[in-house]
Design a protein around this motif. Structure first.
Motif, PDB file in Angstrom:
ATOM      1  N   ASN A  55     -15.102  -3.997 -10.538  1.00 43.21           N
ATOM      2  CA  ASN A  55     -15.172  -3.270  -9.266  1.00 43.21           C
ATOM      3  C   ASN A  55     -16.352  -2.298  -9.249  1.00 43.21           C
ATOM      4  N   PHE A  56     -16.605  -1.673 -10.380  1.00 48.44           N
ATOM      5  CA  PHE A  56     -17.661  -0.664 -10.435  1.00 48.44           C
ATOM      6  C   PHE A  56     -19.060  -1.293 -10.390  1.00 48.44           C
ATOM      7  N   TRP A  57     -19.275  -2.340 -11.197  1.00 52.73           N
ATOM      8  CA  TRP A  57     -20.630  -2.891 -11.332  1.00 52.73           C
ATOM      9  C   TRP A  57     -20.924  -4.000 -10.322  1.00 52.73           C
ATOM     10  N   SER A  80     -13.274   6.176  -5.950  1.00 51.75           N
ATOM     11  CA  SER A  80     -12.864   4.827  -5.551  1.00 51.75           C
ATOM     12  C   SER A  80     -13.765   3.740  -6.119  1.00 51.75           C
ATOM     13  N   LYS A  81     -14.785   4.112  -6.866  1.00 53.42           N
ATOM     14  CA  LYS A  81     -15.747   3.111  -7.334  1.00 53.42           C
ATOM     15  C   LYS A  81     -15.153   2.146  -8.355  1.00 53.42           C
ATOM     16  N   ILE A  82     -14.105   2.576  -9.078  1.00 55.45           N
ATOM     17  CA  ILE A  82     -13.486   1.667 -10.046  1.00 55.45           C
ATOM     18  C   ILE A  82     -12.314   0.917  -9.428  1.00 55.45           C
ATOM     19  N   GLY A  83     -12.021   1.179  -8.170  1.00 55.50           N
ATOM     20  CA  GLY A  83     -10.908   0.528  -7.501  1.00 55.50           C
ATOM     21  C   GLY A  83     -11.366  -0.575  -6.572  1.00 55.50           C
ATOM     22  N   PHE A  84     -10.367  -1.223  -5.947  1.00 54.99           N
ATOM     23  CA  PHE A  84     -10.665  -2.338  -5.043  1.00 54.99           C
ATOM     24  C   PHE A  84     -11.366  -1.864  -3.773  1.00 54.99           C
ATOM     25  N   TRP A 105     -17.206 -12.101  -4.742  1.00 56.19           N
ATOM     26  CA  TRP A 105     -16.523 -12.969  -5.702  1.00 56.19           C
ATOM     27  C   TRP A 105     -15.537 -12.197  -6.574  1.00 56.19           C
ATOM     28  N   VAL A 106     -15.643 -10.858  -6.559  1.00 54.58           N
ATOM     29  CA  VAL A 106     -14.718 -10.037  -7.350  1.00 54.58           C
ATOM     30  C   VAL A 106     -13.291 -10.132  -6.795  1.00 54.58           C
TER      31      VAL A 106
END
Length: 281
Positions: A46-48, A60-64, A72-73
Motif C-alpha cells: 500500500n505504501f510503495w 493512511s499511507k500504509i492502509g488501503f 493491481w494492489v
C-alpha cells in the motif's frame, strides 16, 4: 501464570473465568496470524505501490486508503480477505472443540440444587403463583410429580427503598463513630430522631415487608426459580421451553446466586420488548 492450562483455571476459578482467559488468548493468537499478512505484505504494498491516493494523510499511507482505483494492489487485498475468513473460522472452530468437553464436564459436575433448578421467565399472570406453577409442570408437561420447590420472584421495589435507607443510616453511623462524633439527628418522615432509632425503625419495617411479601401473591413477578426432583426433568424443561422455541414461557439455566441482578427481574416484559426493538432499529 502464562503456563496455566484452561483446565486448571476452570478447576480453581470456575469455567467462566477460564473462558475469559481462553477468549483473550484466542483473540491474541488470531490477531497475530492476521498481522502476518498485513504488516510484512500489505502495508509495504500500500505504501510503495498503492498510487499515493492518500495524499498528505501520512497515517493512511500504509492502509488501503492509499490505493488508487484500478491498482493491481487491489488483488493481494482481495486474496487477504479470504485469508482472514479462513483463519478466523479455523480459530473459532478450534476453540469450540476445546470448549465443548469443558462445558460437558461443567454440566455433569454441577451440584444440586443448581443442577436441578431452572429459571422460568415470562410467566402468564394466571400461572405466576406457586400452586399454578407446580400444576403446570406436574400435570400439563410431565404427567407426574416432578417439581420439588418453587420460588416465585417478588416485586421488591418498596423493600429496596427501605434497604437503601438502612444502608445510608448505617454508613452515617459508622462515619460518626470513626470521627468520634456523637449520634447525630436526621430527618425522616418529618420527625427528628437519632440515627440508632431510625436504624431500628428501618429494620422493623424491612422485617414487616418481608413477612408480608411471603404471603402476598399480588407482588409476584413473571419469573420464578423452579427446582425439580432430578437433573433430567430440569434438562427436559430447558429443551422444551428454550427461548428459540417461542413457547408461552422461557426456561434458562439460572446464574449463580452472587451473579443474580434482582433489579432486572422487576423490568416490565412489554417495556423490555419495546426497548429491544428500539435498540435493533
Amino acid at each position: 501464570s502464562l503456563r496455566l492450562r484452561v483446565q486448571d483455571i476452570a478447576l480453581y476459578a470456575g469455567l467462566d473465568h477460564a473462558m475469559l482467559i481462553d477468549f483473550t488468548n484466542l483473540a491474541m493468537q488470531t490477531l497475530f496470524l492476521l498481522g502476518l499478512g498485513i504488516i510484512p505484505v500489505l502495508c509495504p504494498l500500500n505504501f510503495w505501490f498503492g498510487g499515493d491516493a492518500a495524499g498528505d494523510d501520512n497515517l493512511s499511507k500504509i492502509g488501503f486508503a492509499n490505493v488508487e482505483i484500478g491498482s493491481w494492489v487491489c488483488w493481494p487485498t482481495a486474496f487477504y480477505v479470504w485469508y482472514v475468513v479462513i483463519v478466523v473460522e479455523y480459530m473459532i472452530f478450534r476453540a469450540m472443540r476445546s470448549f465443548m468437553p469443558l462445558r460437558y464436564k461443567w454440566l455433569k459436575e454441577m451440584p444440586a440444587p443448581r443442577a436441578t433448578t431452572v429459571l422460568i421467565e415470562e410467566l402468564p399472570e394466571d400461572k405466576n403463583k406457586e400452586p399454578d406453577i407446580r400444576k403446570y409442570f406436574d400435570n400439563n408437561v410431565f404427567g407426574h410429580k416432578v417439581v420439588k420447590d418453587v420460588y416465585v420472584i417478588k416485586d421488591i421495589t418498596e423493600l429496596m427503598i427501605w434497604n437503601a435507607k438502612l444502608e445510608k443510616l448505617k454508613f452515617q453511623k459508622e462515619r460518626n463513630e470513626a470521627t468520634g462524633a456523637a449520634a447525630q439527628s436526621l430527618v425522616m418522615n418529618g420527625n427528628d430522631t437519632t440515627i440508632l432509632v431510625q436504624i431500628r425503625e428501618c429494620e422493623q419495617q424491612i422485617a414487616k415487608l418481608q413477612a408480608d411479601m411471603d404471603g402476598d401473591d399480588d407482588l409476584n413477578t413473571t419469573s420464578a426459580f423452579v427446582t425439580f426432583n432430578g437433573p433430567r426433568a430440569a434438562l427436559i424443561v430447558l429443551k422444551i421451553f428454550s427461548e428459540d422455541d417461542e413457547e408461552e414461557i422461557v426456561a434458562s439455566i439460572p446464574p449463580t446466586p452472587e451473579d443474580i441482578l434482582w433489579k432486572d427481574f422487576l423490568v416490565n416484559p412489554d417495556a423490555q420488548r419495546i426497548r429491544e426493538i428500539i435498540g435493533y432499529a
